[in-house]
Motif scaffolding. Sequence first.
Motif, PDB file in Angstrom:
ATOM      1  N   ARG A   1     -12.971 -30.329  -0.741  1.00 55.82           N
ATOM      2  CA  ARG A   1     -13.781 -29.880   0.390  1.00 55.82           C
ATOM      3  C   ARG A   1     -14.110 -28.400   0.326  1.00 55.82           C
ATOM      4  O   ARG A   1     -15.099 -27.957   0.879  1.00 55.82           O
ATOM      5  N   GLY A   2     -13.261 -27.618  -0.292  1.00 58.70           N
ATOM      6  CA  GLY A   2     -13.439 -26.176  -0.263  1.00 58.70           C
ATOM      7  C   GLY A   2     -12.910 -25.609   1.038  1.00 58.70           C
ATOM      8  O   GLY A   2     -12.050 -26.197   1.688  1.00 58.70           O
ATOM      9  N   GLN A   3     -13.432 -24.494   1.450  1.00 56.03           N
ATOM     10  CA  GLN A   3     -12.927 -23.791   2.632  1.00 56.03           C
ATOM     11  C   GLN A   3     -13.529 -24.284   3.940  1.00 56.03           C
ATOM     12  O   GLN A   3     -13.107 -23.853   5.009  1.00 56.03           O
ATOM     13  N   ASP A   4     -14.507 -25.166   3.887  1.00 52.03           N
ATOM     14  CA  ASP A   4     -15.091 -25.712   5.109  1.00 52.03           C
ATOM     15  C   ASP A   4     -14.123 -26.683   5.759  1.00 52.03           C
ATOM     16  O   ASP A   4     -13.392 -27.391   5.076  1.00 52.03           O
ATOM     17  N   GLY A   5     -14.115 -26.740   7.067  1.00 51.51           N
ATOM     18  CA  GLY A   5     -13.288 -27.705   7.773  1.00 51.51           C
ATOM     19  C   GLY A   5     -11.863 -27.245   7.973  1.00 51.51           C
ATOM     20  O   GLY A   5     -11.476 -26.141   7.592  1.00 51.51           O
TER      21      GLY A   5
END
Length: 154
Positions: free
Chosen positions: A73-77
């Motif tokens: 997801r990476g840093q989103d959410g």
Amino acid sequence: MNFIQSTNVAPLAHLTCVGTTRDSARALVAEFVDAGILDFLALRGDFPEGTSNLPPGSLSTAADLVEVIADVRGQDGITAVAAFPNGHPESGSDRSDIKALLAKQDAGADFAITQLFFEANDYVSFVELARSAGVEIPILPGIMPIISPKRLAR
């Protein structure tokens, strides 16, 4: 009907990982992300009944799943994890569940939600213990509405 468009409440996908391979967990997280769901509750989950050994290459902790979620997801959410005011059933008197919570934090968890407890002091004492061990993420008290005598007994 698209759920995301029919409510102001953001979905929080509950994922368990015990016995799941890293690749299958990555694929499942990617499906959620592709559907626009970026927030997760990462749980280890229970071992399959009658099983004590995990298949080779499988994820074994919620911290492992938190890492997979962050990688896909990476840093989103946001990523939430579980915490246990009365100790995890497998933690014993050494409260290894606190070490597990630290590992979840180190893996990138944003906050923890506790299991149900009946005494407010259990929560307060747990938060103090966790903070003294270095847990800095928010620890939210879990609330389970009691909707039936059967659920209360559980």
